[in-house]
Motif scaffolding. Structure first.
Motif, short mmCIF file in Angstrom:
data_model
loop_
_atom_site.label_atom_id
_atom_site.label_comp_id
_atom_site.label_asym_id
_atom_site.label_seq_id
_atom_site.Cartn_x
_atom_site.Cartn_y
_atom_site.Cartn_z
N LEU A 131 -7.66 -9.48 3.28
CA LEU A 131 -8.47 -9.29 2.07
C LEU A 131 -7.71 -9.73 0.83
O LEU A 131 -8.26 -10.46 -0.02
CB LEU A 131 -8.86 -7.81 1.94
N TRP A 132 -6.47 -9.34 0.71
CA TRP A 132 -5.71 -9.66 -0.50
C TRP A 132 -5.46 -11.16 -0.63
O TRP A 132 -5.57 -11.73 -1.72
CB TRP A 132 -4.37 -8.93 -0.49
N LYS A 170 -13.04 -3.45 1.07
CA LYS A 170 -12.36 -3.02 2.30
C LYS A 170 -13.20 -1.96 3.02
O LYS A 170 -13.32 -1.99 4.26
CB LYS A 170 -10.98 -2.44 1.97
N ARG A 210 -5.60 -3.79 -6.42
CA ARG A 210 -5.80 -3.13 -5.12
C ARG A 210 -7.02 -2.21 -5.17
O ARG A 210 -7.83 -2.20 -4.23
CB ARG A 210 -4.54 -2.35 -4.73
N ASP A 266 -2.18 -5.17 9.49
CA ASP A 266 -1.60 -4.25 8.52
C ASP A 266 -0.55 -3.33 9.14
O ASP A 266 -0.70 -2.86 10.26
CB ASP A 266 -2.70 -3.39 7.88
N ARG A 281 0.83 -1.21 0.00
CA ARG A 281 0.00 0.00 0.00
C ARG A 281 0.86 1.26 0.00
O ARG A 281 0.37 2.35 -0.30
CB ARG A 281 -0.90 0.02 1.24
N SER A 305 -8.48 -6.63 7.62
CA SER A 305 -7.17 -6.11 7.24
C SER A 305 -6.95 -6.27 5.74
O SER A 305 -7.52 -7.16 5.10
CB SER A 305 -6.06 -6.83 8.02
N TYR A 306 -6.10 -5.42 5.19
CA TYR A 306 -5.76 -5.55 3.78
C TYR A 306 -5.06 -6.89 3.52
O TYR A 306 -5.30 -7.53 2.49
CB TYR A 306 -4.84 -4.41 3.35
N GLU A 347 -10.91 -2.14 -3.06
CA GLU A 347 -11.15 -1.06 -2.10
C GLU A 347 -12.60 -0.96 -1.63
O GLU A 347 -12.85 -0.75 -0.44
CB GLU A 347 -10.70 0.28 -2.68
N TYR A 349 -16.00 -3.54 4.93
CA TYR A 349 -15.58 -4.26 6.13
C TYR A 349 -14.34 -3.58 6.71
O TYR A 349 -13.21 -4.05 6.54
CB TYR A 349 -15.25 -5.72 5.79
#
Length: 359
Positions: free
Chosen positions: A173-174, A162, A155, A198, A138, A169-170, A159, A165
């Motif tokens: 999620l990723w 993200k 990314r 994160d 990020r 955390s990113y 978004e 929710y």
């Protein structure tokens, strides 16, 4: 698997090569495969006492307190309390955005898999740095590393999820997006658990060069993966993720898919590399790649053919070309390991196995 690109090295003053799992310059050559994914108002009172009692009752029920300014506010405990994340719904929300006929071969799945891969593949077992935990991509400079060319697409795509929710955390999620991509495009069920925390600044960024360079040979590939803690079999299993997606001249410097089915996760990659005749093709940027003699739109990276010709690596290429079930089993273990490198799990996290979304 992730490789640094010719394009990245040219812009950074070197010769860097990173592959992208998924962008399309020859979309018209391939047909996207369709998938589904997934009262009455109270009477007023003139009694201040009754008003205050009523508000205090509301505060007791809802976590409010009355401060000396005469206002009611959320208590500290309630403000800091995180709302549980419904990971099954997150998975469904990711699946909802996978298909898009205006992107590449009709799916964002490959680029989401690449995002999960690149976020995780920076781990160093000796220094205990990198990996998916901090979601350091990020921040600059990592967001600008040549290996991550094109990943802003992935990314940005995630978004809105993200935002939906905020306590997700990113990093979670990723990596979950990578799991969804594999499963929904025909691959195995990947066990996944949350727990990534994160980073909050660029201090969590890793140095450039931790991902494999596609212009180099098998010894370099081993060095990169051994640094993460993988063995030869795991390396080849992870390389099979190139069943999905394609390379892009403006991202990796290479051009084309690894097979005629770039949105289907299978052992096709291993069949293609082992059964076809490969010839060198010079690229406009000064680099070169291997292409299928009979269908030059299909390509392989220099590092991949070097791996295929290596005696120890070769036996796993041959194994997976013959046995998709074995490949799926080994990929599941290796990919789960990859996405969990460096994550400070407490040990009590629930392990999720998500069902694919039917029409």
């Amino acid at each position: 698997m992730a490789f640094r690109s010719v394009a990245s090295r040219m812009t950074a003053g070197g010769l860097g090569v990173r592959t992208t799992v998924g962008v399309a310059s020859a979309r018209s050559s391939f047909q996207p495969i369709s998938r589904c994914y997934t009262t009455q108002q109270p009477k007023k009172s003139n009694s201040n006492k009754l008003v205050i009692l009523g508000l205090l009752g509301l505060g007791a029920a809802g976590g409010y307190y009355y401060n000396n300014t005469g206002r009611y506010s959320l208590s500290t405990s309630q403000v800091n309390q995180k709302k549980p994340v419904d990971y099954h719904q997150v998975y469904k929300d990711i699946v909802e955005i996978l298909e898009d006929n205006d992107y590449d071969d009709g799916s964002y799945g490959p680029v989401l898999l690449r995002l999960a891969w690149h976020a995780s593949g920076t781990y160093d077992k000796d220094t205990k740095t990198g990996g998916s935990n901090s979601a350091s991509m990020r921040f600059e400079p990592e967001a600008l590393h040549g290996a991550n060319n094109g990943l802003k697409v992935a990314r940005d795509l995630l978004e809105p999820i993200k935002a939906k929710y905020p306590d997700l955390s990113y990093g979670d999620l990723w990596t979950l997006a990578g799991v969804a991509a594999v499963q929904e495009l025909g691959g195995p069920t990947i066990p996944w658990r949350p727990g990534r925390v994160d980073g909050v600044s660029a201090e969590s960024c890793t140095p450039d060069g931790r991902l494999p360079d596609a212009t180099k040979k098998q010894d370099h590939i081993r060095d990169i993966f051994y640094r993460m803690g993988f063995d030869d079999q795991e390396i080849v299993a992870l390389t099979g993720a190139h069943a999905l997606g394609r390379c892009h001249p403006d991202r990796s410097g290479f051009d084309g898919p690894w097979s005629e089915q770039p949105t289907v996760f299978s052992n096709e990659y291993f069949k293609v590399i082992s059964e076809r005749k490969w010839v060198k093709k010079d690229l406009a940027n000064g680099g070169w790649q291997w292409v299928d003699k009979n269908n030059p739109t299909v390509m392989m990276l220099p590092a991949e053919i070097a791996m295929f010709n290596d005696k120890e690596f070769r036996k796993y290429f041959d194994l997976y070309a013959k046995d998709q079930d074995k490949y799926f089993a080994d990929f599941t273990k290796a990919f789960t390991k990859l996405t969990e490198l460096g994550v400070p799990f407490k040990g009590d996290e629930k392990v999720y196995k998500f069902e694919t979304i039917d029409a």
